[in-house]
Design a protein around this motif. Structure first.
Motif, PDB file in Angstrom:
ATOM      1  N   HIS A   1      42.260  43.899 -21.599  1.00 20.57           N
ATOM      2  CA  HIS A   1      43.105  44.502 -20.558  1.00 20.57           C
ATOM      3  C   HIS A   1      44.550  44.000 -20.623  1.00 20.57           C
ATOM      4  CE1 HIS A   1      40.882  47.067 -17.721  1.00 20.57           C
ATOM      5  NE2 HIS A   1      39.833  46.285 -17.845  1.00 20.57           N
TER       6      HIS A   1
ATOM      7  N   ASN B   1      31.141  49.223 -20.872  1.00 21.25           N
ATOM      8  CA  ASN B   1      30.303  48.839 -19.703  1.00 21.25           C
ATOM      9  C   ASN B   1      31.164  48.763 -18.434  1.00 21.25           C
ATOM     10  OD1 ASN B   1      29.868  45.248 -20.560  1.00 21.25           O
ATOM     11  ND2 ASN B   1      31.657  46.291 -19.772  1.00 21.25           N
TER      12      ASN B   1
ATOM     13  N   GLY C   1      32.695  46.394 -16.372  1.00 23.37           N
ATOM     14  CA  GLY C   1      32.996  44.979 -16.559  1.00 23.37           C
ATOM     15  C   GLY C   1      32.935  44.173 -15.276  1.00 23.37           C
ATOM     16  N   MET C   2      33.686  44.602 -14.295  1.00 20.40           N
ATOM     17  CA  MET C   2      33.883  43.763 -13.111  1.00 20.40           C
ATOM     18  C   MET C   2      32.589  43.427 -12.378  1.00 20.40           C
ATOM     19  SD  MET C   2      36.391  44.325  -9.886  1.00 20.40           S
ATOM     20  CE  MET C   2      37.745  43.261 -10.358  1.00 20.40           C
ATOM     21  N   THR C   3      31.665  44.369 -12.381  1.00 23.65           N
ATOM     22  CA  THR C   3      30.450  44.183 -11.569  1.00 23.65           C
ATOM     23  C   THR C   3      29.299  43.544 -12.345  1.00 23.65           C
ATOM     24  OG1 THR C   3      30.174  46.530 -12.002  1.00 23.65           O
ATOM     25  CG2 THR C   3      30.814  45.900  -9.776  1.00 23.65           C
TER      26      THR C   3
ATOM     27  N   GLY D   1      34.203  53.119 -16.663  1.00 22.28           N
ATOM     28  CA  GLY D   1      33.273  53.389 -15.560  1.00 22.28           C
ATOM     29  C   GLY D   1      33.980  54.123 -14.429  1.00 22.28           C
ATOM     30  N   ASP D   2      35.180  53.698 -14.140  1.00 29.00           N
ATOM     31  CA  ASP D   2      35.972  54.292 -13.059  1.00 29.00           C
ATOM     32  C   ASP D   2      36.386  55.726 -13.426  1.00 29.00           C
ATOM     33  OD1 ASP D   2      37.734  53.660 -10.540  1.00 29.00           O
ATOM     34  OD2 ASP D   2      39.158  54.466 -12.000  1.00 29.00           O
TER      35      ASP D   2
ATOM     36  N   ASN E   1      35.503  49.652 -22.522  1.00 25.81           N
ATOM     37  CA  ASN E   1      34.848  48.425 -22.989  1.00 25.81           C
ATOM     38  C   ASN E   1      33.326  48.574 -22.960  1.00 25.81           C
ATOM     39  OD1 ASN E   1      34.290  48.151 -20.272  1.00 25.81           O
ATOM     40  ND2 ASN E   1      35.816  46.562 -19.919  1.00 25.81           N
TER      41      ASN E   1
ATOM     42  N   HIS F   1      37.601  54.578  -5.769  1.00 26.25           N
ATOM     43  CA  HIS F   1      36.938  54.461  -7.080  1.00 26.25           C
ATOM     44  C   HIS F   1      36.921  55.799  -7.829  1.00 26.25           C
ATOM     45  CE1 HIS F   1      34.814  52.139  -9.891  1.00 26.25           C
ATOM     46  NE2 HIS F   1      33.821  51.686  -9.148  1.00 26.25           N
TER      47      HIS F   1
ATOM     48  N   CYS G   1      38.067  45.899 -13.349  1.00 23.26           N
ATOM     49  CA  CYS G   1      39.014  44.881 -13.838  1.00 23.26           C
ATOM     50  C   CYS G   1      40.398  45.482 -14.017  1.00 23.26           C
ATOM     51  CB  CYS G   1      38.473  44.249 -15.110  1.00 23.26           C
ATOM     52  SG  CYS G   1      36.970  43.284 -14.793  1.00 23.26           S
TER      53      CYS G   1
HETATM   54  C1  LIG Z   1      32.473  53.314  -4.159  1.00 26.90           C
HETATM   55  C2  LIG Z   1      32.188  52.095  -5.011  1.00 26.90           C
HETATM   56  N1  LIG Z   1      31.135  52.101  -5.833  1.00 26.90           N
HETATM   57  C3  LIG Z   1      30.890  51.037  -6.622  1.00 26.90           C
HETATM   58  C4  LIG Z   1      31.705  49.946  -6.582  1.00 26.90           C
HETATM   59  C5  LIG Z   1      31.431  48.759  -7.454  1.00 26.90           C
HETATM   60  N2  LIG Z   1      32.287  48.686  -8.630  1.00 26.90           N
HETATM   61  C6  LIG Z   1      33.405  47.942  -8.624  1.00 26.90           C
HETATM   62  S1  LIG Z   1      34.164  47.928 -10.129  1.00 26.90           S
HETATM   63  C7  LIG Z   1      32.966  48.944 -10.779  1.00 26.90           C
HETATM   64  C8  LIG Z   1      32.940  49.356 -12.220  1.00 26.90           C
HETATM   65  C9  LIG Z   1      34.201  49.211 -12.972  1.00 26.90           C
HETATM   66  O1  LIG Z   1      33.943  49.443 -14.314  1.00 26.90           O
HETATM   67  P1  LIG Z   1      35.032  50.010 -15.285  1.00 26.90           P
HETATM   68  O2  LIG Z   1      35.759  51.135 -14.651  1.00 26.90           O
HETATM   69  O3  LIG Z   1      34.387  50.295 -16.589  1.00 26.90           O
HETATM   70  O4  LIG Z   1      36.099  48.845 -15.387  1.00 26.90           O
HETATM   71  P2  LIG Z   1      36.076  47.396 -16.045  1.00 26.90           P
HETATM   72  O5  LIG Z   1      35.755  46.469 -14.919  1.00 26.90           O
HETATM   73  O6  LIG Z   1      35.062  47.389 -17.133  1.00 26.90           O
HETATM   74  O7  LIG Z   1      37.449  47.217 -16.578  1.00 26.90           O
HETATM   75  C10 LIG Z   1      32.019  49.280  -9.823  1.00 26.90           C
HETATM   76  C11 LIG Z   1      30.832  50.126 -10.083  1.00 26.90           C
HETATM   77  C12 LIG Z   1      32.808  49.971  -5.704  1.00 26.90           C
HETATM   78  N3  LIG Z   1      33.672  48.959  -5.646  1.00 26.90           N
HETATM   79  N4  LIG Z   1      33.034  51.046  -4.932  1.00 26.90           N
END
Ligand SMILES: Cc1ncc(C[n+]2csc(CCOP(=O)(O)OP(=O)(O)O)c2C)c(N)n1
Ligand code: SF4
Length: 249
Positions: free
Chosen positions: A23, A123, A125-127, A94-95, A121, A68, A51
């Motif tokens: 990132h 997956n 990541g943050m969760t 994921g987002d 990435n 989100h 993240c």
């Molecule tokens: C409405 C809602 N659903 C689920 C979550 C939990 N959540 C926080 S970050 C995340 C996933 C992020 O993944 P990604 O977009 O791939 O980013 P990365 O952290 O890998 O950079 C999720 C499911 C949330 N915060 N709000």
């Protein structure tokens, strides 16, 4: 009284990303591109949940933390209301894909004049490393502990190719952060994408393949190797769409 705009600077605050995360590299590249395009005092980042939302840790800039998956819609609103402002949405896979695919696709479909940078990435990541649309077949994640079964969960997903193929967008590319050469190419893609927005050409998306060593259970070096060896063969690097007149520019 109107609040003064923040001119983005890379701060010397410690970034919140894990060691070896990609990132921070991408955020640095975006900042360099904005500086070279003379947009540092004209940028707002709609940022995703994940993240990606830690962007503000190292980069002091105007930004809005979007619901989100909805950064492309927020970006659309911002751009339509202030078309002179440069808008770069910053999101994880994921987002942007799993959770916000409707907004992400609709912005591309309408050829909104925004730039979207997605960090793939493979997956969430943050969760804690849950499976995402971009997880590889047989990839072990916290929600696919025996390895991703694509019969049950679908196939990994190539967003830049899909929108390049289906929609009348301005620019689509995928880069990675795995070597100086690739970092330089990724920077060129990001710059071209933002330039397309400045030209008023419409939607640009740049996906960056990026390691998540923490959730992959690998050290920083091995995580970079995984990007090269496992992700790049399925997620090819390069430009998938650009306007004819910009080719070879
Ligand atoms: C409405 C809602 N659903 C689920 C979550 C939990 N959540 C926080 S970050 C995340 C996933 C992020 O993944 P990604 O977009 O791939 O980013 P990365 O952290 O890998 O950079 C999720 C499911 C949330 N915060 N709000
Ligand atoms: S969890 Fe993964 S994506 Fe998030 S900061 Fe750590 S290495 Fe980067």
């Amino acid at each position: 009284m109107a609040k003064e705009r923040i001119v983005p600077v890379m701060s010397d605050n410690p970034m919140s990303f894990c060691p070896g995360c990609g990132h921070g590299i991408v955020i640095r590249l975006i900042t360099e591109c904005l500086e070279e395009l003379n947009q540092l005092d004209n940028i707002i980042f709609p940022i995703g949940v994940g993240c990606s939302s830690l962007l503000g840790g190292g980069l002091v800039a105007d930004r809005i933390h979007c619901p989100h998956g909805r950064a492309a819609s927020v970006a659309t609103g911002m751009k339509r209301v202030t078309p002179e402002t440069t808008i770069v949405a910053y999101q994880g896979d994921g987002d942007a894909y799993n959770i916000g695919i409707s907004e992400t696709l609709n912005a591309a479909y309408r050829n909104e004049n925004i730039t979207v940078v997605t960090i793939n990435n493979s997956n969430f990541g943050m969760t804690g490393g849950q499976m995402s649309w971009t997880s590889m077949p047989k990839q072990k994640t916290t929600t696919s502990p025996k390895g991703r079964d694509c019969e049950l969960t679908g196939q990994p997903f190539r967003f830049p190719e899909m929108v390049a193929d289906q929609f009348n967008i301005a620019y689509s590319a995928r880069g990675s952060v795995t070597s100086p050469k690739n970092v330089n190419k990724l920077k060129r893609y990001i710059k071209n994408g933002i330039q397309a927005q400045l030209n008023g050409e419409g939607y640009s998306v740049i996906e960056a393949l990026s390691p998540c060593p923490t959730n992959w259970g690998l050290n920083a070096l091995k995580a970079m190797e995984r990007v090269e060896e496992e992700l790049v063969p399925f997620y090819p690097l390069g430009v998938f769409k650009e306007r004819e007149e910009n080719k070879n520019a």
